[in-house]
Design an enzyme around this catalytic site. Structure first.
Site, PDB file in Angstrom:
ATOM      1  N   GLY A  94      35.190  31.237  38.473  1.00 33.68           N
ATOM      2  CA  GLY A  94      34.749  32.253  37.540  1.00 33.68           C
ATOM      3  C   GLY A  94      34.543  31.663  36.162  1.00 33.68           C
ATOM      4  O   GLY A  94      34.453  30.449  35.994  1.00 33.68           O
TER       5      GLY A  94
ATOM      6  N   ASP B 260      40.943  43.818  34.799  1.00 35.94           N
ATOM      7  CA  ASP B 260      39.739  43.514  35.579  1.00 35.94           C
ATOM      8  C   ASP B 260      39.851  44.162  36.955  1.00 35.94           C
ATOM      9  O   ASP B 260      39.804  43.496  37.984  1.00 35.94           O
ATOM     10  CB  ASP B 260      39.563  42.000  35.703  1.00 35.94           C
ATOM     11  CG  ASP B 260      38.210  41.607  36.285  1.00 35.94           C
ATOM     12  OD1 ASP B 260      37.287  42.444  36.273  1.00 35.94           O
ATOM     13  OD2 ASP B 260      38.069  40.465  36.764  1.00 35.94           O
TER      14      ASP B 260
END
Length: 227
Positions: free
Chosen positions: A10, A133
């Site tokens: 990521g 998240d």
């Protein structure tokens, strides 16, 4: 403790399957951000690793499943965590249900899943844990039996987590999840509604959080309209 297989990468970290004491584990490695001063980068990375470790510890204490931390190495910027080999993401599980079940059966299973997700979220927010998240990729479904007729939910990826008593932060957490569901599971528009219903039933003093969530949602829609 050698890394074996890159799972994902990521914006903040790489995630590997590796080994710890000859057992499979997850290794999350935060990488250097070259645009930051090296000292600042080291400081921020250490703070985020500490925050992630703390969030996992708080989750487990609150009765919410999360990968146990096996070791933290600040020098190599790595966290070694428990690996759930048979688990799949909630995103994959939803797709599996929709593609393999009759409409009535799928609705029942999705309703049960949403109820469980709502309970998990109420537990973390009751303990002032903000995930940061919330997506169906960051919730694992770990089967207790082979066909997933019985399972447990596991929260993962606490890289943006924080400790906060603020209803606003909790409302933002819910808004992030709603946006993720609308984006990833647009064919099942009632998922978030079901999760929120379960959340409200379980969460004490949920009204302040829901009020802030609705306000955050209004601001988000206004921004989208303005562009």
């Amino acid at each position: 403790m050698e890394t074996e297989e890159l799972l994902t990468q990521g914006a903040e970290a790489r995630v590997y399957i590796g080994k710890f004491n000859d057992e499979k584990c997850i290794i999350k490695e935060r990488f250097t951000k070259k645009y930051r001063h090296p000292d600042l980068d080291t400081q921020i990375t250490k703070q985020r690793i500490k925050a992630e470790n703390s969030a996992i510890t708080r989750c487990l204490a609150a009765g919410v499943l999360a990968p146990k931390v096996l070791q933290v190495n600040y020098n190599s910027k790595k966290i070694y965590m428990q690996y759930f080999e048979k688990a799949i993401t909630c995103k994959e599980f939803i797709k599996k249900i929709v593609s393999s079940e009759s409409t009535a059966e799928a609705e029942t299973k999705l309703s049960d899943l949403c109820a469980s997700v709502g309970i998990v979220l109420s537990k973390i927010h009751s303990n002032n844990i903000i995930h940061g998240d919330l997506t169906t990729s960051n919730i694992l479904v770990n089967p207790k039996v082979e066909d997933f007729c019985d399972y447990e939910l596991i929260l993962i990826d606490f890289g943006l987590s924080q400790y906060s008593t603020s209803p606003e932060d909790k409302g933002v957490d819910l808004y992030v999840l709603e946006r993720a569901l609308l984006s990833t599971h647009s064919q099942q528009p009632k998922l978030f509604e079901s999760i929120l219903s379960s959340y409200q039933k379980q969460m004490q003093d949920s009204q302040a959080v829901i009020s802030r969530f609705q306000e955050v949602r209004r601001r988000g829609r206004k921004r989208n309209m303005v562009g």
